[in-house]
Design an enzyme around this catalytic site. Structure first.
Site, mmCIF file in Angstrom:
data_model
loop_
_atom_site.group_PDB
_atom_site.id
_atom_site.type_symbol
_atom_site.label_atom_id
_atom_site.label_comp_id
_atom_site.label_asym_id
_atom_site.label_seq_id
_atom_site.Cartn_x
_atom_site.Cartn_y
_atom_site.Cartn_z
ATOM 1 N N GLU A 122 0.691 -1.325 0.028
ATOM 2 C CA GLU A 122 0.067 0.061 0.041
ATOM 3 C C GLU A 122 0.683 1.180 0.102
ATOM 4 O OE1 GLU A 122 -3.279 2.564 0.459
ATOM 5 O OE2 GLU A 122 -3.148 0.789 -0.443
ATOM 6 N N THR A 173 -4.580 8.844 -4.644
ATOM 7 C CA THR A 173 -4.660 9.059 -3.226
ATOM 8 C C THR A 173 -3.625 10.041 -2.811
ATOM 9 O OG1 THR A 173 -5.444 6.718 -2.890
ATOM 10 C CG2 THR A 173 -4.288 8.032 -1.102
#
Length: 293
Positions: A122, A173
């Protein structure tokens, strides 16, 4: 030996729980089939994602091998069911699927180690290791992150139905985090603490109307709305249609709403998006299980 793993999408932040709250949903999900191989290889289908070293599922699997000081390889066949840059924990789910698939292949059952490898994946995808996506995708249900290092997680027994609306807009993001200020007004922080605390109680009591009212945020949403100029209008339409509340999932653009007439809410929001010249889709979902083999 072949291992199949499914890792679900997630609703991160869940209103006032910025970087803390997360909930797995039953669909969509990423699926991997992992098998022994003499090197590391990834074959992907579904939504387009990088192959090779930049693939998050493969990177997380390789990371686990390195953590265990194991040489060898594996082949991953990834069926990418979660749209990238959607706000639904796409990279987190791929990271979980890759790490868990590798762990099952190697006979490893250490949750902490698997999660650490997934969070490295991630981090590669978004610049930070966000456990509020990775953890609920791994464990399922509704999770609360007390701390990242050491990783401490609490679980809330919540069973919710909701509707996800996903417009054809991409919000990376990293871009959504860059727009956030390093400091926020004290009154906004206090308001979020109050809402987050109350939300946990409402979830335990199953009080849908209160949960909906608390799907708000003073820390990230006021700034991220610059990337989603349509949000206030969509929120107004959702509430008028009977939604108890609506929030941005993760960094967006996906939205999550709760109420009684979920199909009507989803359909109305999609129609409003189309009026604004934006294609969108919706689906009814519920609290989901974690990654499974």
């Amino acid at each position: 030996m072949r291992i199949k793993v499914r890792a679900p999408a997630t609703i991160a932040n869940f209103g006032p729980g910025f970087d803390v709250f997360g909930m797995a949903i039953d669909k969509p999900f990423d699926e991997v089939v992992v098998e022994e191989f003499n090197e590391f290889e990834i074959i992907s289908s579904g939504y387009p994602v990088p192959n090779g070293e930049d693939n998050i599922a493969l990177f997380s699997a390789k990371t686990l091998f390195k953590m265990l000081n194991i040489e060898g390889g594996l082949r991953i066949k990834l069926k990418k069911g979660i749209r990238p840059k959607s706000g639904l924990g796409s990279s987190g789910a791929s990271a979980v699927a890759g790490a868990l698939g590798a762990a099952k292949l190697l006979g490893v059952s250490n949750d902490e180690l698997i999660l650490k490898a997934a969070m490295k994946g991630e981090e590669k995808a978004s610049g930070e290791p966000h456990p509020d996506n990775v953890v609920p995708s791994y464990y399922g249900g509704f999770t609360v992150i007390e701390s990242k290092s050491p990783l401490r997680v609490h679980f809330v027994d919540a069973k919710l139905r909701g509707v996800v609306v996903l417009p054809e807009v991409e919000i990376p993001t990293a871009k959504a985090r860059k727009i956030l200020p390093s400091m926020v007004p004290l009154k906004d922080a206090v308001k979020n603490i109050a809402m987050a605390s109350s939300l946990i109680l409402a979830l335990k009591e199953g009080d849908l109307e209160t949960i909906g009212r608390l799907l708000d945020d003073n820390l990230a949403l006021p700034y991220r709305k610059k990337l989603m100029p349509w949000f206030d209008e969509i929120r107004r339409v959702a509430l008028e249609t009977g939604a108890y509340g609506i929030t941005v999932s993760g960094s967006g653009p996906a939205l999550f709403a709760i109420g009684e007439n979920l199909k009507d809410i989803g359909k109305t929001i999609v129609e409003k998006f189309e009026e604004l010249g934006i294609k969108a889709e919706y689906w009814v979902t519920k609290t989901g299980r974690g990654a499974k083999t």
